[in-house]
Design an enzyme around this catalytic site. Structure first.
Site, PDB file in Angstrom:
ATOM      1  N   ASP A 188      27.050  24.025  55.079  1.00  7.30           N
ATOM      2  CA  ASP A 188      26.348  22.781  55.389  1.00  7.30           C
ATOM      3  C   ASP A 188      25.087  23.177  56.149  1.00  7.30           C
ATOM      4  O   ASP A 188      25.149  23.621  57.290  1.00  7.30           O
ATOM      5  CB  ASP A 188      27.248  21.886  56.254  1.00  7.30           C
ATOM      6  CG  ASP A 188      26.539  20.610  56.708  1.00  7.30           C
ATOM      7  OD1 ASP A 188      25.336  20.449  56.414  1.00  7.30           O
ATOM      8  OD2 ASP A 188      27.191  19.776  57.371  1.00  7.30           O
ATOM      9  N   LYS A 230      16.600  15.737  57.750  1.00  7.95           N
ATOM     10  CA  LYS A 230      16.229  16.513  58.927  1.00  7.95           C
ATOM     11  C   LYS A 230      15.059  17.448  58.647  1.00  7.95           C
ATOM     12  O   LYS A 230      14.060  17.382  59.333  1.00  7.95           O
ATOM     13  CB  LYS A 230      17.449  17.262  59.453  1.00  7.95           C
ATOM     14  CG  LYS A 230      18.366  16.299  60.222  1.00  7.95           C
ATOM     15  CD  LYS A 230      19.815  16.559  60.071  1.00  7.95           C
ATOM     16  CE  LYS A 230      20.619  15.398  60.662  1.00  7.95           C
ATOM     17  NZ  LYS A 230      22.008  15.406  60.236  1.00  7.95           N
ATOM     18  N   TRP A 266      30.363  17.910  63.034  1.00 10.05           N
ATOM     19  CA  TRP A 266      30.151  17.800  61.584  1.00 10.05           C
ATOM     20  C   TRP A 266      31.094  18.726  60.834  1.00 10.05           C
ATOM     21  O   TRP A 266      31.691  18.351  59.823  1.00 10.05           O
ATOM     22  CB  TRP A 266      28.698  18.093  61.219  1.00 10.05           C
ATOM     23  CG  TRP A 266      27.747  17.056  61.720  1.00 10.05           C
ATOM     24  CD1 TRP A 266      26.710  17.249  62.584  1.00 10.05           C
ATOM     25  CD2 TRP A 266      27.742  15.656  61.401  1.00 10.05           C
ATOM     26  NE1 TRP A 266      26.077  16.060  62.832  1.00 10.05           N
ATOM     27  CE2 TRP A 266      26.675  15.071  62.127  1.00 10.05           C
ATOM     28  CE3 TRP A 266      28.542  14.838  60.598  1.00 10.05           C
ATOM     29  CZ2 TRP A 266      26.385  13.706  62.056  1.00 10.05           C
ATOM     30  CZ3 TRP A 266      28.243  13.472  60.527  1.00 10.05           C
ATOM     31  CH2 TRP A 266      27.181  12.930  61.243  1.00 10.05           C
TER      32      TRP A 266
HETATM   33  C1  LIG Z   1      23.287  14.975  60.118  1.00  8.33           C
HETATM   34  C2  LIG Z   1      24.333  15.910  59.666  1.00  8.33           C
HETATM   35  C3  LIG Z   1      25.350  15.514  58.776  1.00  8.33           C
HETATM   36  C4  LIG Z   1      25.534  14.104  58.307  1.00  8.33           C
HETATM   37  O1  LIG Z   1      24.660  13.837  57.305  1.00  8.33           O
HETATM   38  P1  LIG Z   1      24.671  12.460  56.475  1.00  8.33           P
HETATM   39  O2  LIG Z   1      23.565  12.708  55.514  1.00  8.33           O
HETATM   40  O3  LIG Z   1      24.423  11.367  57.452  1.00  8.33           O
HETATM   41  O4  LIG Z   1      25.999  12.319  55.828  1.00  8.33           O
HETATM   42  C5  LIG Z   1      26.232  16.494  58.351  1.00  8.33           C
HETATM   43  N1  LIG Z   1      26.124  17.771  58.763  1.00  8.33           N
HETATM   44  C6  LIG Z   1      25.178  18.163  59.630  1.00  8.33           C
HETATM   45  C7  LIG Z   1      25.105  19.576  60.057  1.00  8.33           C
HETATM   46  C8  LIG Z   1      24.256  17.250  60.095  1.00  8.33           C
HETATM   47  O5  LIG Z   1      23.296  17.645  60.955  1.00  8.33           O
END
Ligand SMILES: *Cc1c(COP(=O)(O)O)cnc(C)c1O
Length: 364
Positions: free
Chosen positions: A173, A197, A103
């Site tokens: 993030d 999540k 990511w």
């Molecule tokens: C799941 C995830 C993403 C992707 O998220 P989307 O909402 O599908 O764009 C990005 N960064 C991390 C750390 C993730 O766990």
């Protein structure tokens, strides 16, 4: 059938929250309409979004004044990979990225596509099994910001402490560990997370940033991608994901009722420790993340062979365990233990691990 949901995202939601959502779905808050039918410009929805924002600010520990802006957007964390460099960087002053997993790499690649990104550190040579050592300082000259991913969902690594970036704004993030433990938010200047999540359903992205960052914004970007457009429209530049915001509000209330981040964080620690302990004592399972980088949210491990992994997954599935297959890019097993996953589910998994390992000659 009782299911133990270890999905990586979208993921488990608290049972009590789902029950509340069900009960309020048809006639929400006595309005004679469903929240899904309300206007996003109605006083009813105002109450919902202001309440969700207030809870989020409290839980994150953001200051009560207007020095931080909170936005409820769409497009997932992936849209932020582009929106952040578009708003905050330019080619003379790029964002610098700590590449600790897929990511984080995708975030860098999106910034690079815009000629606004540069790699500052990469764990690729070690297959992303470890993070930079604690106490490392990253304050590059001429950087618009330093970007990192607090929890690496695929590899099962998590920053225990956020690094020092001096005067350079830190952008995080937090998609897979937001509100899972107390974090010093004053170290950050922008945080973002896809909701699916730890916060609620998919379709909603939370972005919180220091208002002062808006002053350094680039010109000439599409309005829908311009943070200022959203701030100037008071969060209603276009139709927000109203139902998802409502459901997130219920999840935030649940976290507060559970005792806030200290309590929730301790419980998450306990859940993860139970699994790591089982892995380490088995001599059969092998954790894939370096010990000092291990995540409380995603526990990744392997068995001696891929054939055994397949048969372990089948065994777990028969016990109602869902979502344990590792990400398609790395294989193995991954148990995601977000806030809503109960200790009882972890105990059930531990018990299958014990049985399976013992049947294959491991002695605990
Ligand atoms: C799941 C995830 C993403 C992707 O998220 P989307 O909402 O599908 O764009 C990005 N960064 C991390 C750390 C993730 O766990």
């Amino acid at each position: 059938m009782a299911v133990h949901n270890f999905n990586a995202g979208p993921a488990a939601l608290p049972a009590s929250v789902l029950a509340k959502f069900r009960d309020s779905l048809i006639d929400t808050d006595g309005t004679g309409m469903s929240v899904l039918e309300w206007s996003h410009r109605s006083p009813e929805y105002d109450r919902v979004r202001f309440d969700a924002e207030a809870r989020l600010r409290r839980l994150l520990g953001l200051p009560g004044d207007d020095s931080w802006v909170v936005l409820f957007l769409q497009g997932g964390a992936s849209l932020q990979f582009a929106q952040i460099p578009l708003n905050l960087a330019d080619s003379a002053r790029p964002g610098h990225y700590l590449v600790t997993g897929v990511w984080a790499k995708k975030a860098l690649e999106e910034a690079e596509r815009l000629q606004r990104g540069r790699s500052l550190w990469s764990g690729k040579a070690e297959n992303f099994c470890a993070l930079p050592p604690d106490g490392m300082r990253f304050a590059p000259e001429g950087a618009a910001y330093v970007h990192l991913c607090t929890n690496n969902t695929i590899y099962g690594t998590q920053w225990a402490e956020l690094p020092d970036t001096g005067a350079v704004p830190l952008v995080c993030d937090m998609s897979s560990d937001i509100l899972s433990r107390p974090r010093p938010f004053e170290k950050c200047s922008l945080i973002y997370a896809g909701a699916q999540k730890n916060l609620g359903p998919s379709g909603l992205t939370v972005v919180a940033l220091r208002r002062s960052l808006l002053d350094r914004q680039a010109a000439g970007i599409p309005a829908i991608l311009d943070y200022r457009a959203h701030v100037e429209a008071d969060g209603l530049y276009n139709t927000p994901p109203t139902g998802a915001v409502y459901l997130m509000g219920l999840v935030l209330a649940w976290i507060e009722e559970e005792g806030g981040l200290t309590k929730v964080g301790a419980r998450n620690r306990q859940k993860a420790a139970r699994l790591y302990d089982t892995i380490d004592r088995s001599g059969f399972f092998r954790g894939t993340a370096a010990r000092e980088s291990r995540s409380d949210m995603n526990v990744t491990f392997r068995l001696p062979t891929e054939a055994l992994e397949k048969s372990f997954l089948e065994r777990a599935e028969r016990e109602g365990m869902v979502g344990l297959k590792g990400h398609r890019s790395v294989g193995g097993i991954r148990a995601s233990l977000y806030n809503a996953v109960e200790l009882a589910s972890v105990e059930a998994l531990v018990s299958v691990m014990h049985e399976f390992a013992s049947a294959h000659g491991a002695k605990f």
